[in-house]
Design an enzyme around this catalytic site. Sequence first.
Site, PDB file in Angstrom:
ATOM      1  N   CYS A 103      -5.656 -20.406  -9.873  1.00  0.00           N
ATOM      2  CA  CYS A 103      -4.443 -19.605 -10.058  1.00  0.00           C
ATOM      3  C   CYS A 103      -4.479 -18.299  -9.281  1.00  0.00           C
ATOM      4  O   CYS A 103      -3.462 -17.843  -8.767  1.00  0.00           O
ATOM      5  CB  CYS A 103      -4.184 -19.357 -11.531  1.00  0.00           C
ATOM      6  SG  CYS A 103      -5.502 -18.488 -12.369  1.00  0.00           S
TER       7      CYS A 103
ATOM      8  N   HIS B 275      -5.475 -16.646 -16.983  1.00  0.00           N
ATOM      9  CA  HIS B 275      -4.484 -17.063 -15.981  1.00  0.00           C
ATOM     10  C   HIS B 275      -3.915 -15.821 -15.313  1.00  0.00           C
ATOM     11  O   HIS B 275      -3.906 -14.738 -15.909  1.00  0.00           O
ATOM     12  CB  HIS B 275      -3.361 -17.842 -16.687  1.00  0.00           C
ATOM     13  CG  HIS B 275      -2.446 -18.565 -15.766  1.00  0.00           C
ATOM     14  ND1 HIS B 275      -2.906 -19.463 -14.823  1.00  0.00           N
ATOM     15  CD2 HIS B 275      -1.107 -18.553 -15.644  1.00  0.00           C
ATOM     16  CE1 HIS B 275      -1.883 -19.955 -14.162  1.00  0.00           C
ATOM     17  NE2 HIS B 275      -0.760 -19.412 -14.643  1.00  0.00           N
TER      18      HIS B 275
ATOM     19  N   ASP C 183       5.500 -18.402 -11.739  1.00  0.00           N
ATOM     20  CA  ASP C 183       4.128 -18.899 -11.794  1.00  0.00           C
ATOM     21  C   ASP C 183       3.919 -19.916 -10.683  1.00  0.00           C
ATOM     22  O   ASP C 183       4.258 -21.093 -10.838  1.00  0.00           O
ATOM     23  CB  ASP C 183       3.849 -19.532 -13.164  1.00  0.00           C
ATOM     24  CG  ASP C 183       2.374 -19.838 -13.321  1.00  0.00           C
ATOM     25  OD1 ASP C 183       1.615 -19.678 -12.340  1.00  0.00           O
ATOM     26  OD2 ASP C 183       1.981 -20.236 -14.433  1.00  0.00           O
TER      27      ASP C 183
END
Lengths: 684, 305
Positions: free
Chosen positions: A423, A467, A483
């Site tokens: 991520c 995250h 995202d």
Amino acid sequence: MARLYQVPHHAFMWLLLAVLMATLPHLMRAPGWMMVVVPVLLCWRFLVQRGRLRMPGKIIRATLMVVAVLATLYSYGTLLGPEAGVALLVVAFALKTLEMFRLRDAYVVIILACFVLATTFLFNRDPLTTVYVGVVLVLVMAALVGINHAQSGASSWGHLRLGGALVLQALPLMMVLFVLVPRFPPLWNMQLNPERARTGMSDSMAPGEISNLSRSAEPAFRVEFEGEVPPPALRYWRGLTYSWFDGRRWSQAAPQHTARLEYVRFPDEATPPWYASLLSARGEPEWRYRVIMERTGRQWLYALSVPFTDKSGVGVARDKRLVSRFEIDSTFDYRVESYRFPVAVEGLEEWERQLNVSLPSSGNLRTRRLAEQWHQEAGSDRAFIDRLLRWFNEEPFFYTLEPPLLAEDTVDDFIFRSRRGFCEHYSSAFAFMLRAAGIPARIVAGYQGGELNRLGNHLMVRQYDAHVWVEAWLPAQGWVEFDPTAAVAPSRVEFGLDQALSDFGEQAGGFGANLRRNPLFSRLSHMTDYMDFVWSKWVLGYNQDSQFEILSRLLGQVNPQRIAVALVLAGGGVVLLVLGWVLWRSRTPGLSWWQKEHGRMLRLLNNRGVPLTQGTSPQGMVDAVAVSYPSAARLLQDWQRCYEHMAYRRPGQDPELLRRQLVLLRRKAAVAMRGAPRLMDKEA
Amino acid sequence: MAVAIVRAVEAVSSVVLGKEEQIRLAVACMIARGHLLIEDLPGMGKTTLAHALAKVFSLDYRRVQFTSDMLPADILGVSVFDPERREFHLRQGPVFTQLLLADEINRATPKTQGALLEAMEERQVTLDGETRTLPEPFFVIATQNPITQAGTFPLPESQLDRFLMRISLGYPSAETERELLAGSDRRDQALSMKPVLGVAELMQSMAQVEKVHASPDLIDYIQRLMAHSRNSGLFTAGLSPRAGLGLLRAARAWALLAGNDYVTPEDVQVVLGPVTAHRLQGSAGGGPESSTRQLLESVPVVRRH
């Protein structure tokens, strides 16, 4: 030399075991030499008890102590602070067992054992440790019982049972004290090793750091919702934002912006304009929940966007997150209400805009050019963002925990060559491209997801849920979250890390993750998690605030007098309860109905002045009545016959019939005796 | 059957005058398979009572007058060499009988007392390594003078415990005394009594005693009496379990004599004194009788709580 006090054999075994078990949790953390020295000292003491060795002399003892102090100093660099202090205490404690010359010394060892046990809680406060400490406490008590009952000849198991009973009987009183005794904020701050104490998200991020965090299954925090639990795709727990990019590392803010006074607003401070506009625009809260957070050693808290809380010492930051005034160095809980703002309510200050579009002056040129070109083609910010996300989704990007190392121009190298990342890689590249196109953007760091535990109906968020995602400023909507990881691996958001990784043919975390997929293990871990949750919520989370809350609910009003009265009442109540239980255990079997009936008759005759002694038999009662009240003698005779049938004869008669007759005859006798004057009275 | 026993009591009463209560107790003691100790001053009719009991149940009986120079062999028997058959054979002592009158048992030395008391407990005798069973039934009725008398060896507590009951007769009432003086010799009357009950019937009533019902309430009463004797501090030592079992057996026998097939607390109260008085020593001084009375008065017949 004075005669050596010989600890009774039974007591000694419990005492040595208690000493060993009390030091064990400390030994696990202690430097290697202690792991050897303490057991050797205890073995020595054991052999002394067996008569194989002698107690060390004064010189040896003094030498050992000096060496222990020096070794501790060498290992920790200091003798102060909880870790070094406890290490020294543990060695001294083991040495003390070699100095048990008198009964008094044995008592010192027992008291020390309790103290060493208590220090365990400096480092570990989970339920398992608490149970362990309880067990060792029982052993200590067994040793104490053994020393005092040396003559009684009870077995060592008897001592253990008695010790256990003592601890169990103390438990209710302990609970009363736990709830009622006023809690004070710590008088001094226990500074544990700061490096080790800090966990979770850090205040900056470089490629590879989040994926490292993802290998840990340690709990980060738990959330208990009032009402509905948000679906997985909405569980974005903001912790902090990174606005400053130096070409490789993202960090919170550029040095020149950190001191902005209006950045965080604490409850007791004046309201800055941005906070006022947020307050006035908010409607009904979308989510209400309570977060119970593990110790992090950092100031930022986690919550859904946009959070507000009334917890004292917790403020709202301008980038819509919660910040604590102090570092979180113990379990911490706070209530949050999260609101959604569909339109921009606060403006974007010029300094803020500049901070969020700034990029290093050089590097990653290919990416910059690509972003500028696409932005022009797209025509609007929104269209550009959509195209980027689509691109991440359609191009062969891979989601992996083990991305290859990147060259100096990390973004270029990632986008055009490796295309394998976690991520942080996607968010970093995404934010970089937005900034390159002139759109203010920043990285949001926190946790995404969390596992719903049906037992406690709470969310468990673990370190592997760590995250990062991106927030961009769109003039009409304000800060909007995107995202990019979800574009690459949609299952990360829906089903969590394990599922996302396995979609890309990778297994997370090896053994641990395999276990997590096992249904039995997962149920078990849900149970332990629930236990942990309840523990953190009610025991560790029971601090000044929650005590005040509970006490004001219990007592109506919290003042010293009421607390004192409650303490006395509850403490006395507990003592009475334990006493009652002990009496109840040793009670005699209850009376049968005819025995009760006999008692009633006895009371009747006593009230009427019939001379009876304790030992008067039923026939004796008849005889006594025949003397005092001749008119009632017949009734008493019949009563006695019925009673004899019930109590002494072979069973045969109908008990119900006998019962009714007994009652009837007693009533008749009562009437007869009331009517007739006593014979003796007449004589007198 | 109970009727026959009652007739036996009446028959004995016609010889031993004015002592019906003691006679009933003695008979109850016998059908409860217990040994009896009669304690009183000389000349109070102890031996006469023992004779009469033996006669009325047509028991084979022997009488031994205990003296201080007596040896165990004088009671148990002795092996003698028969020169004709060139072997030893046992000449049985007086103990081999159904009813043994041990007159003035406290005049014998402890050694001799011990030999008898062992036979009483085991109902067998071991002589020259050979064990011989005593006849069935086997009763010992011992008489003794109060220990204040000169030249006696008081029985130790452990041996007193072997007697189920101890009774004493006491002086006769004025009327009885006159009747006694007017009549013929009581000892002769006793010896010429006709049997009322056969041995088989006696054994039958002994078996019947065992079947008399003792309810849980009654057992509970006896248990509390025992516990009180141990815990109250009234006595230097409490009653033994053997005493408790004896008390229950005696109460059953008393109930049977009263014509009941169940025991009542009154039965227990009647036999409590004779069964326990000789086993208890009051801690606060005072006679054993007053101690047992205290015991009776302080233990509730029916459990109160």
